[in-house]
Design a protein around this motif. Sequence first.
Motif, mmCIF file in Angstrom:
data_model
loop_
_atom_site.group_PDB
_atom_site.id
_atom_site.type_symbol
_atom_site.label_atom_id
_atom_site.label_comp_id
_atom_site.label_asym_id
_atom_site.label_seq_id
_atom_site.Cartn_x
_atom_site.Cartn_y
_atom_site.Cartn_z
ATOM 1 N N GLY A 148 1.004 -1.188 -0.005
ATOM 2 C CA GLY A 148 0.158 -0.134 0.059
ATOM 3 C C GLY A 148 0.939 1.332 -0.108
ATOM 4 O O GLY A 148 0.538 2.183 -0.769
ATOM 5 N N GLY A 149 1.823 1.217 0.709
ATOM 6 C CA GLY A 149 2.880 2.375 0.870
ATOM 7 C C GLY A 149 3.542 2.510 -0.549
ATOM 8 O O GLY A 149 3.781 3.650 -0.889
ATOM 9 N N MET A 150 3.841 1.704 -1.182
ATOM 10 C CA MET A 150 4.327 1.606 -2.705
ATOM 11 C C MET A 150 3.636 2.127 -3.560
ATOM 12 O O MET A 150 3.912 2.929 -4.576
ATOM 13 N N VAL A 151 1.982 1.771 -3.446
ATOM 14 C CA VAL A 151 1.314 2.355 -4.240
ATOM 15 C C VAL A 151 1.141 3.923 -3.840
ATOM 16 O O VAL A 151 1.059 4.576 -5.028
ATOM 17 N N THR A 152 1.212 4.439 -2.947
ATOM 18 C CA THR A 152 1.380 5.725 -2.556
ATOM 19 C C THR A 152 2.619 6.409 -3.158
ATOM 20 O O THR A 152 2.532 7.320 -3.701
ATOM 21 N N TYR A 153 3.530 5.731 -3.037
ATOM 22 C CA TYR A 153 5.144 6.054 -3.707
ATOM 23 C C TYR A 153 4.658 6.485 -5.204
ATOM 24 O O TYR A 153 5.170 7.363 -5.870
ATOM 25 N N PHE A 154 4.316 5.266 -5.769
ATOM 26 C CA PHE A 154 3.898 5.553 -7.319
ATOM 27 C C PHE A 154 2.993 6.465 -7.724
ATOM 28 O O PHE A 154 3.012 7.037 -8.699
ATOM 29 N N ALA A 177 2.337 10.879 3.734
ATOM 30 C CA ALA A 177 2.918 11.911 2.888
ATOM 31 C C ALA A 177 4.496 11.535 2.683
ATOM 32 O O ALA A 177 4.884 11.942 1.573
ATOM 33 N N LEU A 178 5.100 10.779 3.326
ATOM 34 C CA LEU A 178 6.264 10.472 3.264
ATOM 35 C C LEU A 178 6.747 9.740 2.058
ATOM 36 O O LEU A 178 7.330 9.673 1.173
ATOM 37 N N CYS A 179 5.713 8.635 1.774
ATOM 38 C CA CYS A 179 5.600 7.602 0.713
ATOM 39 C C CYS A 179 5.487 8.694 -0.589
ATOM 40 O O CYS A 179 6.041 8.359 -1.662
ATOM 41 N N ALA A 180 4.436 9.218 -0.424
ATOM 42 C CA ALA A 180 4.010 10.053 -1.809
ATOM 43 C C ALA A 180 5.232 11.155 -2.221
ATOM 44 O O ALA A 180 5.579 11.213 -3.246
ATOM 45 N N MET A 181 5.831 11.700 -0.988
ATOM 46 C CA MET A 181 6.865 12.645 -1.533
ATOM 47 C C MET A 181 7.949 11.946 -1.818
ATOM 48 O O MET A 181 8.699 12.543 -2.996
ATOM 49 N N SER A 182 8.398 10.727 -1.295
ATOM 50 C CA SER A 182 9.590 10.217 -1.936
ATOM 51 C C SER A 182 9.317 9.770 -3.456
ATOM 52 O O SER A 182 10.325 9.723 -4.188
ATOM 53 N N GLY A 183 8.193 9.713 -3.944
ATOM 54 C CA GLY A 183 7.874 9.220 -4.996
ATOM 55 C C GLY A 183 7.983 10.362 -5.877
ATOM 56 O O GLY A 183 8.536 10.465 -7.184
ATOM 57 N N TRP A 184 7.355 11.381 -5.385
ATOM 58 C CA TRP A 184 7.358 12.895 -6.226
ATOM 59 C C TRP A 184 8.766 13.188 -6.420
ATOM 60 O O TRP A 184 9.228 13.839 -7.386
ATOM 61 N N LEU A 185 9.704 12.989 -5.439
ATOM 62 C CA LEU A 185 11.055 13.313 -5.520
ATOM 63 C C LEU A 185 12.024 12.182 -6.377
ATOM 64 O O LEU A 185 13.222 12.612 -6.564
#
Length: 166
Positions: free
Chosen positions: A66-72, A112-120
């Motif tokens: 689920g965290g990786m989905v948020t990352y992507f 938010a950390l997961c999403a931001m790490s994908g954004w970055l």
Amino acid sequence: MPEWLTHLLQLFSVSSVGLPAIFAVSFTSATLLPMATEPVLFGFVKLNPNLFWVAILVATVGNTLGGMVTYFMGYGARELLAKEKPSVHLRWLQRLGAPVLLFSWLPLIGDALCAMSGWLELHWKPVLFWMTIGKFLRFVLMTAVLLWVPESFWHWMQGLFLSILP
């Protein structure tokens, strides 16, 4: 205890129902939908103490996926929008890198950390590694702590819960 509640608890104590439920809740709770995995995980482990490690692993895998989905999702958002330079607010995450994902389990900021790490566009392999470690440690510690709470407390909570049911 009401018959329907007894039946529901017996149903979720069966590993063929309980483990998929743990996976589903842990996966969903790691996306942007607010849910809590701990009550489902703890309830299952309390009814099936011999499946402690299996349940922890199922919760970890579900929550990490689920965290990786948020990352992507974050990665995809960056691709959809013009590739902008990271804001000053995100540079700290870019500077610290994937080990920050050790804290991806924290309420409110973990997603938010997961999403931001994908954004970055942090590389996904270290993100996956640190996220998995953090989520695994969370589930082991939280479940162990809940198991150490005296049985009398849980009986009191059950009585309180049943007193508010119709």
